[in-house]
Design a protein around this motif. Structure first.
Motif, short mmCIF file in Angstrom:
data_model
loop_
_atom_site.label_atom_id
_atom_site.label_comp_id
_atom_site.label_asym_id
_atom_site.label_seq_id
_atom_site.Cartn_x
_atom_site.Cartn_y
_atom_site.Cartn_z
N ASN A 329 59.42 29.61 25.40
CA ASN A 329 59.85 29.48 24.00
C ASN A 329 61.32 29.08 23.93
O ASN A 329 62.14 29.58 24.69
CB ASN A 329 59.62 30.82 23.30
CG ASN A 329 60.24 30.87 21.92
OD1 ASN A 329 61.38 31.28 21.78
ND2 ASN A 329 59.50 30.44 20.92
N PRO A 330 61.70 28.18 23.03
CA PRO A 330 63.07 27.68 23.02
C PRO A 330 64.13 28.75 22.77
O PRO A 330 65.24 28.65 23.32
CB PRO A 330 63.06 26.63 21.89
CG PRO A 330 61.83 26.91 21.09
CD PRO A 330 60.85 27.49 22.03
N ILE A 331 63.83 29.76 21.96
CA ILE A 331 64.82 30.81 21.72
C ILE A 331 65.00 31.63 22.99
O ILE A 331 66.14 31.97 23.37
CB ILE A 331 64.40 31.70 20.53
CG1 ILE A 331 64.33 30.86 19.25
CG2 ILE A 331 65.36 32.87 20.36
CD1 ILE A 331 63.83 31.63 18.04
N ALA A 332 63.91 31.96 23.66
CA ALA A 332 64.01 32.71 24.91
C ALA A 332 64.75 31.90 25.98
O ALA A 332 65.52 32.46 26.76
CB ALA A 332 62.62 33.10 25.39
N CYS A 333 64.52 30.60 26.02
CA CYS A 333 65.23 29.76 26.99
C CYS A 333 66.72 29.75 26.70
O CYS A 333 67.55 29.81 27.63
CB CYS A 333 64.66 28.34 26.95
SG CYS A 333 63.05 28.16 27.73
N ALA A 334 67.10 29.67 25.44
CA ALA A 334 68.52 29.71 25.09
C ALA A 334 69.13 31.03 25.54
O ALA A 334 70.26 31.07 26.06
CB ALA A 334 68.69 29.51 23.59
N ALA A 335 68.41 32.12 25.33
CA ALA A 335 68.90 33.42 25.77
C ALA A 335 69.06 33.47 27.28
O ALA A 335 70.05 34.00 27.80
CB ALA A 335 67.94 34.51 25.30
#
Length: 451
Positions: A329-335
């Protein structure tokens, strides 16, 4: 109880870094929410310490009653870089404002690729690697087995006594402990076998090479190398009791796998990302796994997991054979990218070593004064004590529960684990300031004197 802050916490909300008890534990507001939980949530979902959280950061968890507890659990080794780490929070907010989801398998994005590139670079070994992203440690372990089977054309998988790998059907089969993880949930996935683990406290003095030879003999007799796709092992076992295998065990096992065309899978879900004083626990003895599974500390509290490994193995499944709607997921990847930056920028590998030195010194001193502490073990910010009947290896689960309950009542978040439920484990966030760690150990020492 309050203390004066003497060292700033790394990351997290600007919460006072103090143990503060203003009500009993749990307090009235938490008890009210616990009653609501009983009326809304399946009773099969338990809670160890029913204080309901309002904020967390540095080395504390603050509940809705205003109590500030010292965090020695990190959400089971998840918030390693600190709860609400500023880099993570900023990265999550920016990505959420851009887009929250598209599914990488439909319309991809760069964050997934950047996380894969980072894992290919950071994980042990300089061979050509590939990565696939998933949601949880159990899902990633299951996919590692799929990859190994696809690569080898074999079916059998070996796991180890005391091991824990998850709650899905296949990972329950890999997990050793029945209650609460497996009892009543079978039948389990077939072609899963179990070998004896190196457990120095209970091995009668067997060294790592001897213990590995014993495990390999079981594997060869009960499974056969020609049938074996993968050996799956935690470099330091987590739920099984923070069991650290004797030196030489992992290298001998990995060498046997290489010689026999078996995929060596390191489950670093709990040990990864600076937790043990190395970036990954395998590095302590220079072991280079074929596949390495990561999750928990990878994304600072957001759901993300990965399998990283040799390119020819990772590319073995057919196109479309790996994936999932939310994987990467893009938010998890950013984190995750913010977590990687924080580990390097804040010197958290070294910080884990410092925390480990403090824990080892204090816990070893406590053991010398109390014969009920049979073993002190672990590495870095992943330490444990095993409680036994004095002078024996007989587990004392009742004492462990009493100590844990007293610690909770006095504002410490501590966790119980182990095959026999007789191990106290310590997983503080690497953002914990020294004075809080010292105070927590002072409290624990008093509890043992009074128990």
């Amino acid at each position: 109880m309050t203390v004066t802050v003497t060292q700033p916490a790394i990351g997290g909300p600007q919460l006072p870094q103090e143990r503060r008890l203003v009500t009993e534990i749990p307090g009235p507001l938490s008890r009210n929410l616990a009653a609501r939980k009983d009326g809304a949530v399946s009773s099969a979902v338990g809670t160890m310490l029913p204080v309901y959280v309002a904020a967390a950061g540095g080395g504390v968890v603050v509940d809705i009653d205003g109590n500030s507890l010292i965090d020695l659990g990190s959400g089971i080794a998840v918030t390693t870089v600190g709860n609400s780490n500023p880099r993570v929070a900023e990265a999550v907010a920016a990505q959420a404002a851009a887009f929250t989801h598209t599914c990488f398998m439909i319309t991809p994005y760069d964050g997934y690729i950047e996380v894969a590139e980072a894992l290919n670079r950071l994980t042990p070994g300089d061979h050509d690697k590939r990565t696939a992203l998933f949601n949880s440690g159990a899902e990633a372990v299951e996919n590692a087995v799929k990859i190994a089977r696809s690569h080898t054309g074999r079916q059998a998988v070996v796991a180890f006594d005391h091991g824990y790998h998850g709650r899905t059907n296949l990972t329950m089969a890999l997990t050793a402990k029945s209650m609460p993880y497996k009892s009543g949930f079978g039948p389990f996935a077939p072609e899963v076998y179990r070998a004896p683990m190196s457990y120095p406290f209970r091995d009668g003095g067997a060294d790592g090479v001897t213990a590995a030879r014993r495990a390999i003999e079981v594997i060869e007799k009960q499974v056969g190398a020609a049938n074996l796709a993968a050996v799956v092992i935690e470099p330091i076992q987590g739920e099984g009791g923070f069991v650290v295998p004797a030196p030489g065990f992992l290298p001998a096992l990995a060498a046997w796998c290489t010689a026999n065309g078996v995929v060596f899978v390191a489950d670093e879900v709990q040990t990864g990302f600076a937790r043990t004083g190395d970036l990954f626990a395998c590095e302590d003895e220079g072991v280079v796994p074929d596949l390495i599974v990561t999750a928990k500390g990878i994304a600072g509290g957001l759901p993300l997991a990965a399998v990283t490994g040799r390119a020819e193995m990772m590319n073995a499944p057919h196109a479309g054979g790996l994936g999932g709607t939310y994987g990467g997921n893009p938010i998890a990847c950013a984190a995750a990218l913010a977590v990687f930056e924080s580990i390097e920028a804040d010197g958290l590998v070294d910080r884990a070593g410092q925390i480990g030195a403090t824990l080892a010194e204090r816990l070893t001193a406590l053991q010398a004064a109390d014969a009920r502490i049979g073993d002190v073990r672990g590495r870095g910010a992943m330490m444990a004590i095993e409680l036994v009947e004095p002078g024996t290896t007989e587990p004392d689960a009742a004492l462990t529960q009493r100590v844990a309950a007293a610690a909770h009542a006095q504002g410490l978040v501590v966790l119980v684990c182990g095959t026999w439920g007789n191990v106290l484990r310590f997983l503080p966030p690497l953002s914990i300031p020294d004075h809080l760690l010292t105070e927590a150990l002072d409290v624990l020492e008093r509890i043992f004197k009074d128990s």
